[in-house]
Design a protein around this motif. Sequence first.
Motif, PDB file in Angstrom:
ATOM      1  N   GLY A  22      17.876  11.252  -9.551  1.00  0.00           N
ATOM      2  CA  GLY A  22      16.611  11.785  -9.420  1.00  0.00           C
ATOM      3  C   GLY A  22      15.234  11.362  -9.609  1.00  0.00           C
ATOM      4  N   VAL A  23      14.316  11.923  -9.288  1.00  0.00           N
ATOM      5  CA  VAL A  23      12.914  11.090  -9.339  1.00  0.00           C
ATOM      6  C   VAL A  23      12.228  12.046 -10.404  1.00  0.00           C
ATOM      7  N   TYR A  24      11.577  11.556 -11.417  1.00  0.00           N
ATOM      8  CA  TYR A  24      11.217  12.104 -12.537  1.00  0.00           C
ATOM      9  C   TYR A  24       9.832  11.550 -12.935  1.00  0.00           C
ATOM     10  N   PRO A  25       9.046  12.205 -13.508  1.00  0.00           N
ATOM     11  CA  PRO A  25       7.696  11.459 -14.171  1.00  0.00           C
ATOM     12  C   PRO A  25       7.790  10.958 -15.487  1.00  0.00           C
ATOM     13  N   TRP A  26       8.098   9.688 -15.418  1.00  0.00           N
ATOM     14  CA  TRP A  26       8.339   8.830 -16.746  1.00  0.00           C
ATOM     15  C   TRP A  26       6.895   8.518 -17.342  1.00  0.00           C
ATOM     16  N   THR A  27       6.774   8.766 -18.675  1.00  0.00           N
ATOM     17  CA  THR A  27       5.836   8.112 -19.507  1.00  0.00           C
ATOM     18  C   THR A  27       6.234   6.668 -19.938  1.00  0.00           C
ATOM     19  N   ILE A  28       5.301   5.721 -19.642  1.00  0.00           N
ATOM     20  CA  ILE A  28       5.635   4.468 -19.857  1.00  0.00           C
ATOM     21  C   ILE A  28       5.173   4.241 -21.318  1.00  0.00           C
ATOM     22  N   LYS A  29       6.317   3.804 -22.028  1.00  0.00           N
ATOM     23  CA  LYS A  29       6.247   3.565 -23.317  1.00  0.00           C
ATOM     24  C   LYS A  29       5.823   1.956 -23.864  1.00  0.00           C
ATOM     25  N   ASN A  30       6.452   1.171 -22.825  1.00  0.00           N
ATOM     26  CA  ASN A  30       5.938  -0.132 -22.909  1.00  0.00           C
ATOM     27  C   ASN A  30       6.434  -0.992 -21.714  1.00  0.00           C
TER      28      ASN A  30
ATOM     29  N   TYR B  64      20.818   1.930  -1.026  1.00  0.00           N
ATOM     30  CA  TYR B  64      21.405   3.119  -0.692  1.00  0.00           C
ATOM     31  C   TYR B  64      20.057   4.418  -1.041  1.00  0.00           C
ATOM     32  N   VAL B  65      18.726   3.902  -1.629  1.00  0.00           N
ATOM     33  CA  VAL B  65      17.700   4.671  -1.460  1.00  0.00           C
ATOM     34  C   VAL B  65      16.502   3.974  -1.203  1.00  0.00           C
ATOM     35  N   THR B  66      15.606   4.357  -0.327  1.00  0.00           N
ATOM     36  CA  THR B  66      14.584   3.871  -0.234  1.00  0.00           C
ATOM     37  C   THR B  66      13.431   5.107  -0.471  1.00  0.00           C
ATOM     38  N   ASP B  67      12.558   4.967  -1.061  1.00  0.00           N
ATOM     39  CA  ASP B  67      11.404   5.931  -1.623  1.00  0.00           C
ATOM     40  C   ASP B  67      10.064   5.338  -1.970  1.00  0.00           C
ATOM     41  N   THR B  68       9.363   5.961  -2.599  1.00  0.00           N
ATOM     42  CA  THR B  68       7.986   5.463  -3.053  1.00  0.00           C
ATOM     43  C   THR B  68       8.054   5.579  -4.674  1.00  0.00           C
ATOM     44  N   TRP B  69       7.231   4.946  -5.249  1.00  0.00           N
ATOM     45  CA  TRP B  69       6.661   5.115  -6.632  1.00  0.00           C
ATOM     46  C   TRP B  69       5.334   5.503  -6.821  1.00  0.00           C
ATOM     47  N   VAL B  70       5.036   6.092  -7.857  1.00  0.00           N
ATOM     48  CA  VAL B  70       3.683   6.716  -8.295  1.00  0.00           C
ATOM     49  C   VAL B  70       3.347   6.364  -9.510  1.00  0.00           C
ATOM     50  N   LEU B  71       2.100   5.558  -9.833  1.00  0.00           N
ATOM     51  CA  LEU B  71       1.727   5.530 -11.090  1.00  0.00           C
ATOM     52  C   LEU B  71       0.466   6.125 -11.341  1.00  0.00           C
ATOM     53  N   VAL B  72       0.417   6.701 -12.351  1.00  0.00           N
ATOM     54  CA  VAL B  72      -1.086   7.337 -12.849  1.00  0.00           C
ATOM     55  C   VAL B  72      -1.410   6.621 -14.179  1.00  0.00           C
ATOM     56  N   ASN B  73      -2.438   5.792 -14.016  1.00  0.00           N
ATOM     57  CA  ASN B  73      -3.096   4.849 -15.158  1.00  0.00           C
ATOM     58  C   ASN B  73      -3.168   5.707 -16.167  1.00  0.00           C
ATOM     59  N   ALA B  74      -4.005   6.947 -15.812  1.00  0.00           N
ATOM     60  CA  ALA B  74      -4.611   7.728 -16.957  1.00  0.00           C
ATOM     61  C   ALA B  74      -3.748   8.191 -17.874  1.00  0.00           C
ATOM     62  N   ASN B  75      -2.682   8.523 -17.716  1.00  0.00           N
ATOM     63  CA  ASN B  75      -1.683   9.011 -18.741  1.00  0.00           C
ATOM     64  C   ASN B  75      -0.260   8.243 -18.789  1.00  0.00           C
TER      65      ASN B  75
ATOM     66  N   ALA C 142       0.673  -1.236   0.063  1.00  0.00           N
ATOM     67  CA  ALA C 142       0.114  -0.074  -0.023  1.00  0.00           C
ATOM     68  C   ALA C 142       0.811   1.126  -0.072  1.00  0.00           C
ATOM     69  N   GLU C 143       1.859   1.195   0.470  1.00  0.00           N
ATOM     70  CA  GLU C 143       2.982   2.550   0.489  1.00  0.00           C
ATOM     71  C   GLU C 143       3.695   2.640  -0.701  1.00  0.00           C
ATOM     72  N   HIS C 144       3.621   1.556  -1.707  1.00  0.00           N
ATOM     73  CA  HIS C 144       4.317   1.651  -3.035  1.00  0.00           C
ATOM     74  C   HIS C 144       5.779   2.009  -2.663  1.00  0.00           C
ATOM     75  N   LYS C 145       6.413   1.042  -1.924  1.00  0.00           N
ATOM     76  CA  LYS C 145       7.698   1.025  -1.570  1.00  0.00           C
ATOM     77  C   LYS C 145       8.693   0.935  -2.558  1.00  0.00           C
TER      78      LYS C 145
END
Length: 162
Positions: free
Chosen positions: A125-133, A102-113, A81-84
């Motif tokens: 760094g953390v960036y918003p990536w567009t899923i191509k495949n 060396y890094v513990t963070d979270t991931w975020v997925l937006v299905n709409a786009n 649930a935390e998207h570790k």
Amino acid sequence: MRHFIRLLFITGVVGWLLGGCSEKIEPKPATYSQLLTGTEKKSWKMVSIQIIDKGTASGVIPVSQLNDCSTDDVLTFYANAEHKFEASQGASICYSGEPDLYVTDTWVLVNANATLQFYIPLLNGVYPWTIKNLTATTMTVQYYFPDIDASYQFTFNSTTTK
């Protein structure tokens, strides 16, 4: 009239028995998040990068050709649930004397786009990536720079799944 009601009743019961006994089994396709994380967690390693500048692609560059110790790091996405999210050193040690993780963070997925936000070691760094495949074994993501006509595209292969 009785004959008609009896016939209607028998037809209804037979139809219910025959129709009610069969269950149509439909396969349930995996969601983006399940492809990304497996049922518990899934680890990924970067395999290639492509730089696209003003619509012209550099060609696929295997990360083994890059002289950077972070290209073999392992990225692990958890299905909790935390998207570790965790990044750990691969065989090429970048930080000697430091812990493997060396890094513990979270991931975020937006299905709409089809946007996936997570940490990539090569860019630090953390960036918003567009899923191509995104399949069970391969993931390709692309970052479009907002102020210039250029983008980075990374391809990862899954290494472990739970």
